[in-house]
Motif scaffolding. Structure first.
Motif, PDB file in Angstrom:
ATOM      1  N   MET A   1       0.797  -1.222  -0.030  1.00  0.00           N
ATOM      2  CA  MET A   1      -0.007   0.133   0.098  1.00  0.00           C
ATOM      3  C   MET A   1       0.869   1.213   0.058  1.00  0.00           C
ATOM      4  SD  MET A   1      -2.886   1.077   2.846  1.00  0.00           S
ATOM      5  CE  MET A   1      -4.469   0.042   2.343  1.00  0.00           C
ATOM      6  N   THR A   2       0.588   2.215  -0.556  1.00  0.00           N
ATOM      7  CA  THR A   2       1.311   3.572  -0.724  1.00  0.00           C
ATOM      8  C   THR A   2       0.412   4.463  -0.617  1.00  0.00           C
ATOM      9  OG1 THR A   2       0.980   3.861  -3.074  1.00  0.00           O
ATOM     10  CG2 THR A   2       2.806   2.589  -2.717  1.00  0.00           C
ATOM     11  N   TYR A   3       0.949   5.374   0.151  1.00  0.00           N
ATOM     12  CA  TYR A   3       0.521   6.722   0.446  1.00  0.00           C
ATOM     13  C   TYR A   3       1.086   7.893  -0.150  1.00  0.00           C
ATOM     14  CZ  TYR A   3      -1.436   4.110   4.443  1.00  0.00           C
ATOM     15  OH  TYR A   3      -2.005   3.076   5.311  1.00  0.00           O
ATOM     16  N   GLU A   4       0.251   8.755  -0.701  1.00  0.00           N
ATOM     17  CA  GLU A   4       0.798  10.028  -1.189  1.00  0.00           C
ATOM     18  C   GLU A   4       0.563  11.199  -0.137  1.00  0.00           C
ATOM     19  OE1 GLU A   4      -0.333  11.332  -5.134  1.00  0.00           O
ATOM     20  OE2 GLU A   4      -0.826   9.208  -5.848  1.00  0.00           O
ATOM     21  N   GLU A   5       1.770  11.670  -0.009  1.00  0.00           N
ATOM     22  CA  GLU A   5       1.873  12.766   1.280  1.00  0.00           C
ATOM     23  C   GLU A   5       2.459  13.919   0.467  1.00  0.00           C
ATOM     24  OE1 GLU A   5       4.088  13.555   5.279  1.00  0.00           O
ATOM     25  OE2 GLU A   5       3.507  11.563   4.766  1.00  0.00           O
ATOM     26  N   PRO A   6       1.733  15.142   0.404  1.00  0.00           N
ATOM     27  CA  PRO A   6       2.567  16.215  -0.422  1.00  0.00           C
ATOM     28  C   PRO A   6       3.573  16.708   0.432  1.00  0.00           C
ATOM     29  CG  PRO A   6       0.497  16.759   1.119  1.00  0.00           C
ATOM     30  CD  PRO A   6       0.752  15.483   1.297  1.00  0.00           C
ATOM     31  N   VAL A   7       4.720  16.925  -0.329  1.00  0.00           N
ATOM     32  CA  VAL A   7       6.015  17.391  -0.055  1.00  0.00           C
ATOM     33  C   VAL A   7       6.266  18.702  -0.475  1.00  0.00           C
ATOM     34  CG1 VAL A   7       6.888  15.015   0.525  1.00  0.00           C
ATOM     35  CG2 VAL A   7       7.227  16.096  -1.555  1.00  0.00           C
ATOM     36  N   PRO A   8       7.357  19.584   0.036  1.00  0.00           N
ATOM     37  CA  PRO A   8       7.615  20.527  -0.611  1.00  0.00           C
ATOM     38  C   PRO A   8       8.540  20.446  -1.975  1.00  0.00           C
ATOM     39  CG  PRO A   8       8.502  20.764   1.505  1.00  0.00           C
ATOM     40  CD  PRO A   8       7.924  19.569   1.195  1.00  0.00           C
ATOM     41  N   PHE A   9       8.627  21.419  -2.948  1.00  0.00           N
ATOM     42  CA  PHE A   9       9.500  21.273  -4.206  1.00  0.00           C
ATOM     43  C   PHE A   9      10.828  20.860  -3.698  1.00  0.00           C
ATOM     44  CE2 PHE A   9       6.915  24.467  -6.459  1.00  0.00           C
ATOM     45  CZ  PHE A   9       6.052  23.411  -6.975  1.00  0.00           C
ATOM     46  N   ALA A  10      11.586  20.270  -4.267  1.00  0.00           N
ATOM     47  CA  ALA A  10      12.892  19.877  -4.400  1.00  0.00           C
ATOM     48  C   ALA A  10      13.797  20.946  -4.528  1.00  0.00           C
ATOM     49  CB  ALA A  10      13.468  18.730  -5.411  1.00  0.00           C
ATOM     50  N   PRO A  11      14.936  21.144  -3.717  1.00  0.00           N
ATOM     51  CA  PRO A  11      15.747  22.413  -3.689  1.00  0.00           C
ATOM     52  C   PRO A  11      16.021  22.869  -5.042  1.00  0.00           C
ATOM     53  CG  PRO A  11      16.558  20.908  -2.516  1.00  0.00           C
ATOM     54  CD  PRO A  11      15.821  20.102  -2.883  1.00  0.00           C
ATOM     55  N   GLU A  12      16.372  22.298  -6.299  1.00  0.00           N
ATOM     56  CA  GLU A  12      16.515  22.571  -7.492  1.00  0.00           C
ATOM     57  C   GLU A  12      15.407  23.196  -8.195  1.00  0.00           C
ATOM     58  OE1 GLU A  12      15.597  18.041  -7.924  1.00  0.00           O
ATOM     59  OE2 GLU A  12      17.171  19.349  -6.746  1.00  0.00           O
ATOM     60  N   ARG A  13      14.137  22.731  -7.681  1.00  0.00           N
ATOM     61  CA  ARG A  13      12.842  23.386  -8.402  1.00  0.00           C
ATOM     62  C   ARG A  13      12.496  24.636  -7.653  1.00  0.00           C
ATOM     63  NH1 ARG A  13      11.149  25.639 -11.153  1.00  0.00           N
ATOM     64  NH2 ARG A  13       8.896  25.631 -11.995  1.00  0.00           N
ATOM     65  N   MET A  14      13.361  25.215  -6.407  1.00  0.00           N
ATOM     66  CA  MET A  14      12.766  26.185  -5.751  1.00  0.00           C
ATOM     67  C   MET A  14      13.597  27.468  -6.371  1.00  0.00           C
ATOM     68  SD  MET A  14      10.759  25.399  -3.065  1.00  0.00           S
ATOM     69  CE  MET A  14      10.923  27.070  -2.226  1.00  0.00           C
ATOM     70  N   LYS A  15      14.116  27.326  -7.292  1.00  0.00           N
ATOM     71  CA  LYS A  15      14.884  28.420  -8.125  1.00  0.00           C
ATOM     72  C   LYS A  15      14.515  28.473  -9.531  1.00  0.00           C
ATOM     73  CE  LYS A  15      19.010  28.551  -5.419  1.00  0.00           C
ATOM     74  NZ  LYS A  15      20.638  28.548  -5.280  1.00  0.00           N
ATOM     75  N   PRO A  16      14.311  29.583 -10.266  1.00  0.00           N
ATOM     76  CA  PRO A  16      14.000  29.567 -11.474  1.00  0.00           C
ATOM     77  C   PRO A  16      14.963  28.509 -12.300  1.00  0.00           C
ATOM     78  CG  PRO A  16      14.908  31.743 -11.117  1.00  0.00           C
ATOM     79  CD  PRO A  16      14.918  30.897  -9.779  1.00  0.00           C
ATOM     80  N   LEU A  17      14.284  28.102 -13.508  1.00  0.00           N
ATOM     81  CA  LEU A  17      15.068  27.193 -14.365  1.00  0.00           C
ATOM     82  C   LEU A  17      15.997  28.223 -15.292  1.00  0.00           C
ATOM     83  CD1 LEU A  17      12.377  24.993 -15.246  1.00  0.00           C
ATOM     84  CD2 LEU A  17      14.453  24.427 -13.962  1.00  0.00           C
ATOM     85  N   LYS A  18      17.117  27.884 -15.429  1.00  0.00           N
ATOM     86  CA  LYS A  18      18.210  28.901 -16.292  1.00  0.00           C
ATOM     87  C   LYS A  18      17.758  28.600 -17.610  1.00  0.00           C
ATOM     88  CE  LYS A  18      21.685  28.731 -13.228  1.00  0.00           C
ATOM     89  NZ  LYS A  18      23.325  28.211 -12.829  1.00  0.00           N
ATOM     90  N   GLY A  19      17.519  29.814 -18.314  1.00  0.00           N
ATOM     91  CA  GLY A  19      17.173  29.651 -19.909  1.00  0.00           C
ATOM     92  C   GLY A  19      15.492  29.672 -19.992  1.00  0.00           C
ATOM     93  N   ALA A  20      14.732  29.394 -18.975  1.00  0.00           N
ATOM     94  CA  ALA A  20      13.330  28.934 -19.054  1.00  0.00           C
ATOM     95  C   ALA A  20      12.474  30.043 -18.138  1.00  0.00           C
ATOM     96  CB  ALA A  20      12.963  27.863 -18.824  1.00  0.00           C
ATOM     97  N   ALA A  21      13.212  31.049 -17.766  1.00  0.00           N
ATOM     98  CA  ALA A  21      12.838  32.021 -16.809  1.00  0.00           C
ATOM     99  C   ALA A  21      11.430  32.840 -17.407  1.00  0.00           C
ATOM    100  CB  ALA A  21      13.695  32.866 -15.883  1.00  0.00           C
ATOM    101  N   HIS A  22      10.286  32.851 -16.596  1.00  0.00           N
ATOM    102  CA  HIS A  22       9.344  33.779 -16.974  1.00  0.00           C
ATOM    103  C   HIS A  22       9.657  35.336 -16.784  1.00  0.00           C
ATOM    104  CE1 HIS A  22       6.363  30.647 -17.463  1.00  0.00           C
ATOM    105  NE2 HIS A  22       6.804  30.192 -16.150  1.00  0.00           N
ATOM    106  N   GLU A  23       9.128  36.025 -17.719  1.00  0.00           N
ATOM    107  CA  GLU A  23       9.683  37.472 -17.341  1.00  0.00           C
ATOM    108  C   GLU A  23       8.931  38.126 -16.038  1.00  0.00           C
ATOM    109  OE1 GLU A  23       9.183  41.300 -20.158  1.00  0.00           O
ATOM    110  OE2 GLU A  23       7.310  40.405 -19.779  1.00  0.00           O
TER     111      GLU A  23
END
Length: 187
Positions: A1-23
């Motif tokens: 049995m698996t449970y889905e528990e919400p977790v915060p974003f991973a460290p690499e996703r807490m910063k904008p993506l290089k080259g794909a940043a929104h204005e």
């Protein structure tokens, strides 16, 4: 049995993506900038979450000594009015208040690209002068916003997940509204 528990974003996703940043207020599209806030309430408010959203918030510390341009003080009034030519120091203060108001001005989700142009130009100038970022007042939360040109200028200490429990909007009324008269129907 698996449970889905919400977790915060991973460290690499807490910063904008290089080259794909929104204005943003400080950066043009494709050039990342790290937008932060002085407290978690302001950080969450700035992402404009919906009721029930889960928002990841990181605690950050400077990775090195930083130089910031403070555009966040003394601009509570909508504009400055002078009946005589003010002294140079008064003019300079008025200019900085106007700059601060521009950085803090809320922009709607249906913004035209050019709405960010003035603050992006100023931010680029600050960057060329050797500053690491810009401080400005938040209009959405109780704190201040800090935008960093180098997304690696800060290090993450903790990342927490916050559920949005309420979303409040307080409205006013503008005097120059209009009324549409209904046409009477013939009986």
């Amino acid at each position: 049995m698996t449970y889905e528990e919400p977790v915060p974003f991973a460290p690499e996703r807490m910063k904008p993506l290089k080259g794909a940043a929104h204005e943003g207020r400080v950066n043009p599209r494709g050039i990342p900038c790290l937008y932060t806030a002085s407290n978690k309430e302001t950080a969450v408010a700035e992402v404009r979450p919906w009721l029930g959203a889960l928002v990841s918030v990181a605690q950050l510390t400077p990775a090195r000594p930083l130089r910031l341009v403070n555009c966040g003080e003394g601009h509570d009034s909508k504009f400055d009015v002078y009946f005589d030519e003010p002294a140079p120091e008064i003019r300079e203060q008025a200019v900085w208040r106007a700059i601060g108001r521009e950085f803090s001005k809320p922009v709607g989700p249906d913004l035209a690209v050019a709405e960010y142009a003035p603050t992006q130009v100023l931010a680029e100038h600050f960057k060329k002068l050797g500053y690491d970022g810009v401080v400005y007042k938040s209009k959405l939360g109780p704190g201040i916003n800090l935008a960093f040109f180098d997304i690696d200028a800060l290090e993450m200490q903790n990342v927490r997940l916050y559920p949005v429990k309420t979303v409040t909007v307080e409205i006013g009324e503008v005097e120059n509204s209009y009324v549409i008269k209904r046409r009477k129907l013939d009986a």
